[in-house]
Design a protein around this motif. Structure first.
Motif, PDB file in Angstrom:
ATOM      1  N   SER A 153       0.751  -1.245   0.083  1.00 13.85           N
ATOM      2  CA  SER A 153      -0.047   0.105  -0.076  1.00 13.85           C
ATOM      3  C   SER A 153       0.619   1.283  -0.065  1.00 13.85           C
ATOM      4  O   SER A 153       0.281   2.297  -0.229  1.00 13.85           O
ATOM      5  CB  SER A 153      -0.900   0.074   1.205  1.00 13.85           C
ATOM      6  OG  SER A 153      -1.867  -1.054   0.962  1.00 13.85           O
ATOM      7  N   GLU A 158      -4.416   1.168  -1.898  1.00 14.41           N
ATOM      8  CA  GLU A 158      -4.779   0.204  -0.549  1.00 14.41           C
ATOM      9  C   GLU A 158      -6.052  -0.673  -1.177  1.00 14.41           C
ATOM     10  O   GLU A 158      -6.017  -1.854  -0.662  1.00 14.41           O
ATOM     11  CB  GLU A 158      -5.038   1.156   0.521  1.00 14.41           C
ATOM     12  CG  GLU A 158      -6.251   1.826   0.506  1.00 14.41           C
ATOM     13  CD  GLU A 158      -6.422   2.548   1.732  1.00 14.41           C
ATOM     14  OE1 GLU A 158      -7.475   2.178   2.458  1.00 14.41           O
ATOM     15  OE2 GLU A 158      -5.806   3.346   2.426  1.00 14.41           O
ATOM     16  N   CYS A 197      -3.578  -2.711   5.016  1.00 15.11           N
ATOM     17  CA  CYS A 197      -3.736  -1.670   3.879  1.00 15.11           C
ATOM     18  C   CYS A 197      -4.110  -0.479   4.453  1.00 15.11           C
ATOM     19  O   CYS A 197      -3.676   0.699   3.951  1.00 15.11           O
ATOM     20  CB  CYS A 197      -5.165  -2.225   3.052  1.00 15.11           C
ATOM     21  SG  CYS A 197      -4.576  -3.754   1.941  1.00 15.11           S
ATOM     22  N   GLY A 201      -1.563   2.688   4.001  1.00 13.19           N
ATOM     23  CA  GLY A 201      -2.144   3.424   2.926  1.00 13.19           C
ATOM     24  C   GLY A 201      -2.015   4.953   3.042  1.00 13.19           C
ATOM     25  O   GLY A 201      -2.103   5.714   2.141  1.00 13.19           O
TER      26      GLY A 201
END
Length: 480
Positions: A153, A158, A197, A201
């Motif tokens: 990510s 993501e 994620c 992210g």
């Protein structure tokens, strides 16, 4: 055997109630139009221009449509963009020129590069190789899923990472015989995707389009900017400790209840053998991705992030490793449209003085405490992102935040971080981010198993954010 037809279900409610229910969508639209029409006839509040007043009404209507989802987010943004010149808020030429903002083209380039990684199979190959190499025990396998989701990510959306990791973890769960009702280890694996994620992210511009959107709005309002390196340095101070704390929490909340993952590793090894060696397309995509990220880090200020992204996309097409047809399947064009409209309405609020007026009204009592303002804005952003799109959160809060930072003499870049970083930390609800929705669709997790742990990591994330803003950011040039 003939199929037995189900009896017709008859709605026995009164006719007026049926009609009211069936036409509710149109009633809400009509009510919104009538309310806006009445408001447009009133005089602006003291200290607010007519254009600013009209921009504020349009902004309120846009927020309502974003939150209620009466229209798709992209369509709402396009409607707002069309209404800006029609209401005399800004000239049409200036309004539609904002759709060519650098942030929009950077987002488009990042999406296409992520599509190339997924489409050629490079990202799946990398994931399987890492899982086999480092996932020799249940704890190590869970940690590898978690860190791999986070680090991927860093360099692709993501959402794309979650969509890529999900079928791999489903395969592992099936090969290990994990059951949703009995095995907490399955819950650990799927939650590792979601949290990895979400946390990863926010680390760079590439984890989601919200960071480029926020920077585009900042640039349009103030002329200030972030380099790729500056943003990552500010975010990584939150991401690294959060990754450690997050996995320790997952181990505590979802205890390991299996002794071996050998069957899962054998399955992944078979998959690796099936796909064979890296193809020409995968090698080219890997080289272009590495060179592009290095260019963003070291040449982003001089050349521009969007220009580098565009050259990378051209290189992928020139080497014939992607086709336009395949790109169309991966790129979310609705997101591109939404972000262009969000930048336009934010610019309208700033240029008409509406954002400054709103900031003065909303947080008038906090003018003497910049850190308290950062605290309040980050908390609002963190809570809102659980309910609505993180891009919508930025579009709603950032124009107000930037105007407030100007009036207080605060660095607007700090306010941009205070809104954009928490807006990416949605842990609790499937609607908060597509990564959560993908993980929840596994069937391994109940709502409370996402919400309660999510609330805990959300509180820790906010405290880490405040600690970074107070103690670390001044050391790298972001003073409150």
């Amino acid at each position: 055997m003939e199929q037995i037809e189900k009896p017709l279900k008859i709605d026995r409610r009164p006719m007026w109630l049926i009609l009211a229910d069936r036409t509710m969508h149109y009633q809400v639209f009509a009510g919104l139009i009538i309310l806006c029409t009445v408001l447009f006839q009133l005089k602006p509040p003291q200290g607010l221009s007519v254009e600013g007043y009209h921009a504020m009404i349009l902004f309120g209507a846009t927020i309502f449509l974003w939150v209620s989802s009466l229209l798709p987010l992209a369509v709402t943004s396009l409607l707002a963009m069309a209404m800006i010149p029609l209401l005399g808020i800004m000239e049409a030429k200036k309004t539609y020129a904002l759709f060519g903002n650098e942030a929009v083209f950077f987002i488009l380039g990042a999406f296409i590069m992520a599509a190339a990684m997924s489409g050629t199979g490079l990202s799946s190959r990398l994931a399987r190789a890492m899982l086999v190499r480092f996932g020799s025990t249940p704890k190590k396998l869970g940690l590898t899923v978690y860190l791999l989701s986070a680090f991927l990510s860093f360099c692709m959306s993501e959402h794309a990472v979650a969509a890529m990791m999900f079928p791999i973890v489903v395969e592992i769960s099936g090969s290990l015989g994990l059951q949703s009702e009995k095995n907490s280890y399955g819950k650990l694996l799927f939650m590792s995707i979601g949290w990895g994620c979400v946390i990863g992210g926010i680390a760079t511009f590439l984890g989601g389009a919200r960071a480029p959107l926020a920077v585009g709005m900042l640039r349009e309002s103030t002329g200030l900017d972030f380099s790729f390196f500056e943003w990552t340095m500010a975010a990584i101070m939150i991401v690294l400790p959060l990754l450690v704390i997050g996995y320790l929490l997952l181990l505590w909340l979802f205890p390991q209840d299996i002794d071996s993952v050998d069957e899962g590793l054998r399955f992944l090894n078979r998959k690796r053998l099936e796909v064979g060696r890296m193809s020409y397309d995968e090698i080219i995509v890997a080289l272009v991705t590495v060179v592009t990220i290095l260019a963003w880090v070291f040449l982003g200020k001089q050349l521009g992030l969007a220009s580098i992204a565009t050259l990378a996309v051209v290189a992928l097409f020139a080497c014939r490793v992607v086709s336009w047809q395949s790109i169309e399947e991966y790129v979310n064009w609705g997101v591109i449209l939404m972000y262009g409209g969000a930048i336009a309405i934010a610019s309208a609020l700033e240029k008409t003085g509406a954002a400054q007026w709103l900031a003065g009204q909303a947080l008038a009592g906090l003018n003497d405490s910049p850190f308290l303002v950062i605290t309040v804005m980050s908390l609002i952003s963190l809570l809102l992102t659980e309910c609505i799109s993180n891009a919508a959160v930025i579009a709603i809060l950032l124009p107000i935040g930037i105007s407030l930072s100007k009036s207080m003499g605060m660095d607007p870049r700090v306010m941009t971080l205070a809104v954009a970083l928490p807006a990416g930390l949605a842990y609790c609800l499937p609607m908060g981010t597509p990564a959560n929705a993908i993980v929840f669709s596994s069937g391994f997790l109940k709502s409370r198993e996402m919400i309660l742990p999510g609330m805990l990591i959300m509180a820790i994330s906010w405290l880490l954010f405040l600690a970074s803003a107070w103690l670390v950011w001044p050391l790298i040039g972001f003073r409150i």
